[in-house]
Design a protein around this motif. Structure first.
Motif, mmCIF file in Angstrom:
data_model
loop_
_atom_site.group_PDB
_atom_site.id
_atom_site.type_symbol
_atom_site.label_atom_id
_atom_site.label_comp_id
_atom_site.label_asym_id
_atom_site.label_seq_id
_atom_site.Cartn_x
_atom_site.Cartn_y
_atom_site.Cartn_z
ATOM 1 N N TRP A 1 0.828 -1.206 0.000
ATOM 2 C CA TRP A 1 0.000 0.000 0.000
ATOM 3 C C TRP A 1 0.865 1.259 0.000
ATOM 4 N N SER A 2 2.134 1.120 -0.359
ATOM 5 C CA SER A 2 3.070 2.258 -0.337
ATOM 6 C C SER A 2 2.497 3.472 -1.053
ATOM 7 N N GLY A 3 2.677 4.623 -0.424
ATOM 8 C CA GLY A 3 2.163 5.867 -0.979
ATOM 9 C C GLY A 3 0.722 6.135 -0.600
ATOM 10 N N ARG A 4 0.069 5.140 0.018
ATOM 11 C CA ARG A 4 -1.331 5.292 0.413
ATOM 12 C C ARG A 4 -1.578 4.897 1.858
ATOM 13 N N ALA A 5 -0.504 4.510 2.573
ATOM 14 C CA ALA A 5 -0.649 4.032 3.958
ATOM 15 C C ALA A 5 0.409 4.663 4.853
ATOM 16 N N THR A 6 -0.017 5.018 6.060
ATOM 17 C CA THR A 6 0.877 5.557 7.079
ATOM 18 C C THR A 6 0.743 4.699 8.325
ATOM 19 N N VAL A 7 1.854 4.161 8.805
ATOM 20 C CA VAL A 7 1.829 3.377 10.045
ATOM 21 C C VAL A 7 1.712 4.357 11.212
ATOM 22 N N ILE A 8 0.647 4.229 11.982
ATOM 23 C CA ILE A 8 0.441 5.063 13.162
ATOM 24 C C ILE A 8 1.132 4.425 14.366
ATOM 25 N N GLN A 9 0.916 3.127 14.526
ATOM 26 C CA GLN A 9 1.584 2.384 15.598
ATOM 27 C C GLN A 9 1.641 0.918 15.237
ATOM 28 N N PRO A 10 2.572 0.198 15.793
ATOM 29 C CA PRO A 10 3.606 0.551 16.760
ATOM 30 C C PRO A 10 4.820 1.166 16.057
ATOM 31 N N PRO A 11 5.654 1.878 16.809
ATOM 32 C CA PRO A 11 6.837 2.494 16.201
ATOM 33 C C PRO A 11 7.786 1.468 15.577
ATOM 34 N N GLU A 12 7.845 0.256 16.133
ATOM 35 C CA GLU A 12 8.714 -0.785 15.568
ATOM 36 C C GLU A 12 8.295 -1.121 14.140
ATOM 37 N N LEU A 13 6.998 -1.140 13.891
ATOM 38 C CA LEU A 13 6.497 -1.450 12.555
ATOM 39 C C LEU A 13 6.836 -0.326 11.586
ATOM 40 N N ARG A 14 6.683 0.905 12.031
ATOM 41 C CA ARG A 14 7.035 2.051 11.188
ATOM 42 C C ARG A 14 8.516 1.961 10.791
ATOM 43 N N CYS A 15 9.383 1.631 11.743
ATOM 44 C CA CYS A 15 10.821 1.495 11.452
ATOM 45 C C CYS A 15 11.082 0.373 10.452
ATOM 46 N N MET A 16 10.359 -0.739 10.582
ATOM 47 C CA MET A 16 10.538 -1.862 9.653
ATOM 48 C C MET A 16 10.137 -1.455 8.233
ATOM 49 N N VAL A 17 9.025 -0.722 8.100
ATOM 50 C CA VAL A 17 8.563 -0.259 6.787
ATOM 51 C C VAL A 17 9.595 0.698 6.188
ATOM 52 N N LEU A 18 10.071 1.645 6.996
ATOM 53 C CA LEU A 18 11.059 2.607 6.506
ATOM 54 C C LEU A 18 12.343 1.917 6.060
ATOM 55 N N GLU A 19 12.784 0.933 6.816
ATOM 56 C CA GLU A 19 14.009 0.212 6.455
ATOM 57 C C GLU A 19 13.841 -0.513 5.121
ATOM 58 N N GLN A 20 12.699 -1.146 4.910
ATOM 59 C CA GLN A 20 12.443 -1.837 3.640
ATOM 60 C C GLN A 20 12.410 -0.844 2.477
ATOM 61 N N LEU A 21 11.821 0.332 2.699
ATOM 62 C CA LEU A 21 11.761 1.349 1.650
ATOM 63 C C LEU A 21 13.153 1.903 1.340
ATOM 64 N N ARG A 22 13.963 2.104 2.376
ATOM 65 C CA ARG A 22 15.345 2.563 2.171
ATOM 66 C C ARG A 22 16.119 1.552 1.309
ATOM 67 N N GLU A 23 15.974 0.281 1.656
ATOM 68 C CA GLU A 23 16.671 -0.767 0.902
ATOM 69 C C GLU A 23 16.198 -0.805 -0.550
ATOM 70 N N ALA A 24 14.894 -0.622 -0.760
ATOM 71 C CA ALA A 24 14.348 -0.634 -2.118
ATOM 72 C C ALA A 24 14.899 0.535 -2.930
ATOM 73 N N LEU A 25 14.970 1.711 -2.332
ATOM 74 C CA LEU A 25 15.533 2.870 -3.028
ATOM 75 C C LEU A 25 16.992 2.625 -3.392
#
Length: 150
Positions: free
Chosen positions: A114-138
């Motif tokens: 759902w990238s570009g259409r979803a924002t993780v509100i909680q938990p912070p650990e999940l937000r960090c996991m999503v950001l890390e995957q996006l960084r790796e993809a870039l």
């Protein structure tokens, strides 16, 4: 296990006290045994999977909240993604879906879809996991060197 076939053998793998889940699609060969498998009377498949997002259950439960854009709201709410799902509709047309899940490793991949259409509100650990995957993809796609991504 929506859309996935799994096998939970009666005997735990060597060195473990607990059964393990195997994806049937990963099997290379199968052969019948001479004796039938016996499911213990006290085994409950629903309890075994608990609140896992899919096939693999983590060791910890998390309250997950993900906000979806107005553009994704109708599509994401057409489906019940998890038995604990809650939906909160917002005045701007967006929605927040809530779940109680055991482990985060599987839901992170769903959120990335759902990238570009979803924002993780909680938990912070999940937000960090999503950001890390996006960084790796870039980085993998030559967009930004990993060393320059915060």
């Amino acid at each position: 296990m929506p859309g996935q076939a799994g096998l939970v053998p009666h005997r735990p793998p060597e060195g473990s006290d607990h059964p393990q889940t195997y994806r049937v699609t990963r099997f290379k060969t199968l052969r019948p045994l001479d004796s039938p498998s016996v499911v213990p009377a006290d085994f409950d498949l629903k309890s075994y999977f608990g609140s896992a997002w899919g096939v693999y259950r983590g060791n910890r439960s998390y309250k997950v909240e993900v906000q979806f854009s107005r553009e994704a709201a109708h599509i994401v709410t057409e489906t019940t993604w998890h038995s604990t799902q809650t939906i909160e509709r917002h005045k701007d047309g967006s929605v927040t879906l809530g779940f109680m899940v055991d482990g985060l490793n599987e839901i992170v991949h769903w959120i990335l879809g759902w990238s570009g259409r979803a924002t993780v509100i909680q938990p912070p650990e999940l937000r960090c996991m999503v950001l890390e995957q996006l960084r790796e993809a870039l980085s993998l796609n030559g967009m930004i060197p990993l060393s320059l991504i915060p």
